[in-house]
Design an enzyme around this catalytic site. Structure first.
Site, short mmCIF file in Angstrom:
data_model
loop_
_atom_site.label_atom_id
_atom_site.label_comp_id
_atom_site.label_asym_id
_atom_site.label_seq_id
_atom_site.Cartn_x
_atom_site.Cartn_y
_atom_site.Cartn_z
CD GLU A 44 -2.59 1.33 -0.03
OE1 GLU A 44 -3.33 0.43 -0.45
OE2 GLU A 44 -2.40 2.38 -0.66
CE LYS A 58 5.82 0.12 10.06
NZ LYS A 58 5.97 -0.56 8.79
CB CYS A 96 5.48 4.55 7.00
SG CYS A 96 3.81 3.88 7.06
CB ALA A 120 15.43 21.79 4.33
P1 NAD Z 1 -2.72 0.58 12.58
O1 NAD Z 1 -2.04 0.26 13.85
O2 NAD Z 1 -3.38 1.90 12.41
O3 NAD Z 1 -3.80 -0.56 12.24
C1 NAD Z 1 -3.58 -1.93 12.41
C2 NAD Z 1 -4.86 -2.54 12.97
O4 NAD Z 1 -4.68 -3.97 13.02
C3 NAD Z 1 -5.18 -2.10 14.40
O5 NAD Z 1 -6.47 -1.53 14.41
C4 NAD Z 1 -5.12 -3.38 15.21
O6 NAD Z 1 -6.06 -3.42 16.25
C5 NAD Z 1 -5.40 -4.43 14.14
N1 NAD Z 1 -4.95 -5.79 14.48
C6 NAD Z 1 -3.79 -6.21 15.03
N2 NAD Z 1 -3.80 -7.55 15.17
C7 NAD Z 1 -4.98 -8.00 14.69
C8 NAD Z 1 -5.58 -9.28 14.55
N3 NAD Z 1 -4.94 -10.38 14.96
N4 NAD Z 1 -6.81 -9.36 14.03
C9 NAD Z 1 -7.48 -8.26 13.63
N5 NAD Z 1 -6.97 -7.03 13.72
C10 NAD Z 1 -5.73 -6.88 14.24
O7 NAD Z 1 -1.59 0.38 11.45
P2 NAD Z 1 -1.60 1.03 9.99
O8 NAD Z 1 -0.98 2.39 10.03
O9 NAD Z 1 -2.92 0.84 9.37
O10 NAD Z 1 -0.52 0.09 9.25
C11 NAD Z 1 -0.82 -1.27 8.92
C12 NAD Z 1 0.26 -1.75 7.97
O11 NAD Z 1 0.25 -0.99 6.75
C13 NAD Z 1 1.69 -1.65 8.50
O12 NAD Z 1 2.44 -2.73 8.02
C14 NAD Z 1 2.19 -0.36 7.87
O13 NAD Z 1 3.59 -0.32 7.74
C15 NAD Z 1 1.52 -0.42 6.51
N6 NAD Z 1 1.33 0.88 5.86
C16 NAD Z 1 0.93 1.96 6.60
C17 NAD Z 1 0.72 3.18 5.97
C18 NAD Z 1 0.30 4.39 6.78
O14 NAD Z 1 0.42 5.50 6.25
N7 NAD Z 1 -0.20 4.23 8.00
C19 NAD Z 1 0.89 3.31 4.58
C20 NAD Z 1 1.27 2.17 3.86
C21 NAD Z 1 1.48 0.97 4.51
#
Ligand code: NAD
Length: 438
Positions: free
Chosen positions: A151, A263, A260, A252
């Protein structure tokens, strides 16, 4: 199509809502009962511009539903997306325990063919591990395919990014799964790049690392500009006009933060190390990024001498504008550093104060209800996040509110020279110090 998203946070909820908007029937699952309760009550647990009306509309038309039950999710969706956290561990490598747990949970309730799609950002070769795990825990003979679909949405413009993506990357090795994925994305007008799973996983880490590299590049230039008496904004404009380079991500400032980039860059360094191809360039990107905050703190000390008992106002807490996300926000790191040195910090953010209140450091910070209230009686003002509303504050009112008129602009938000004409001493990043007129 019937789709399921497991993990309904910033990515899962927004993706689910946009898939529903595109006509699919989506079930968003999350194991956080409070979050699902909030969603079922018609409230949105995050601030993301434009998300609320899309959720409301699709909930009303029953194309978007919520549940805490993974089994229900696996039964619902012919394609099951995983969007759970992949946080960093102390050594920079990725904690894949959330993903592994979901893989086991999906496996035990698999009854018929499903495409299981990883949307979380993961190290290359994770897809292989997910496939092995599901095979191990699923009933013998049950069919499934694994797809990597990284994503690229940006918090703050996630709805638009999802509805109008630059590209869609689909990594898979089964024609059956790829055909279903093409159907998922049929309503979206964007180029689709089909690859193998490993390449798709790598694309995400390589893309984020390249963007971080651009930020650190211009930050390294900003240090040289300060030493040479040049203006980094002009330099960025000059390089950015070259179509091969482009102006974006050449801003800058205090450096990159958020959930993101820090990490993902640490993870990519760890992955490369494990694969025996150390990525030393990215280590330098990290070092430059960390140095920006250190240099900024040095410049504040240089101006104010000791920070103990100094009243310092901070504008902006979220890691970037248009979001309430404070995860790994440089503004929060800055506030922690100020508090540690005994400064009396008052802060304001248009959207992130509720999320900030959940952090321990917030107990030591006064949260104001407007930018001017935060600046009242302050000896210095720091702009830590470039919210557009900060750029339109009346500088005469600000000057009246502050005890000593000094601005440290960590995001180069204000026009060079503008604050100085109102009698402020102004310090940006890579722009030198503009003293107040005598
Ligand atoms: P987030 O913490 O906002 O959401 C993750 C959700 O997963 C939480 O609501 C949590 O309760 C849920 N969860 C955890 N374990 C679970 C389970 N066993 N069953 C059901 N739900 C469960 O995280 P996010 O920012 O949405 O990021 C998710 C992933 O996407 C990460 O790998 C991140 O690196 C990637 N990502 C994030 C972004 C961003 O801008 N936030 C953009 C691209 C990719």
């Amino acid at each position: 199509m019937k789709l399921t998203i497991i993990g309904s946070g910033y990515v899962g909820l927004t993706t689910g809502a946009c898939f529903a908007e595109a006509g699919h029937h989506v079930l968003c699952v999350d194991n956080d009962e409070r979050k699902v309760k909030t969603l079922l009550a018609g409230k949105i647990p995050i601030y993301e511009p434009g998300l609320e009306p899309v959720v409301r509309k699709n909930v009303a038309s029953k194309r978007l539903q919520f549940s805490t039950n993974t089994e229900e999710g696996v039964a619902h969706g012919e394609v099951v997306f995983i969007a759970v956290p992949t946080p960093p561990q102390a050594d920079g490598s990725v904690d894949l325990s959330f993903l592994e747990k979901v893989a086991r949970e999906i496996a035990v309730c698999l009854d018929s063919y499903r495409v299981i799609v990883d949307k979380s950002t993961v190290p290359v070769k994770t897809g292989e591990r997910v496939a092995q795990t599901i095979r191990r825990y699923a009933k013998p003979g049950v069919e499934f395919d694994i797809v990597s679909n990284p994503e690229f949405l940006r918090e703050g413009s996630a709805v638009d990014d999802l509805m109008n993506p630059d590209r869609i990357v689909i990594g898979g090795n089964s024609d059956r799964a790829l055909a279903l994925m093409q159907k998922v994305y049929e309503p979206f007008v964007a180029p689709v790049l089909v690859t193998d799973i490993n390449s798709a996983e790598l694309i995400k880490h390589a893309a984020n690392s390249f963007l971080a590299l651009k930020i650190s590049y211009i930050n390294a230039i900003s240090e040289i500009c300060e030493a040479a008496g040049a203006d980094v904004e002009k330099v960025a404009e000059g390089i950015g006009m070259d179509k091969r380079i482009g102006r974006s991500f050449l801003n800058a400032g205090l450096g990159y933060g958020g959930s993101c980039f820090p990490k993902d860059i640490a993870a990519f360094i760890a992955i490369a190390e494990q694969l025996g191809s150390p990525f030393t360039l990215l280590k330098e990107v990290e070092k430059i990024n960390a140095r920006q905050l250190t240099r900024f703190m040095d410049s504040i000390r240089e101006a104010l001498w000791l920070l103990k008992e100094k009243k310092i106002a901070v504008w902006g807490i979220s890691f970037k504008p248009n979001t309430d996300d404070v995860r790994s926000s440089v503004a929060v790191n800055l506030i922690e550093a100020l508090v540690k040195e005994g400064a009396d910090v008052s802060a304001y953010d248009p959207k992130a104060m509720d999320k900030f209140r959940e952090l321990p450091v917030s107990k030591k910070v006064k949260l104001a209800d407007s930018p001017l209230a935060a600046a009242e009686g302050a000896e210095a003002l720091i702009i830590a996040t470039e919210w557009p509303e900060f750029a339109s504050i009346d500088l005469a009112d600000l000057h009246k509110a502050m005890r000593t008129p000094m601005i440290f602009d960590g995001r180069n938000l204000l026009e060079s020279g503008a604050a100085q004409t109102y009698g402020f001493t102004y310090r940006g990043i890579g722009r030198g110090v503009l003293p107040a007129p005598a």
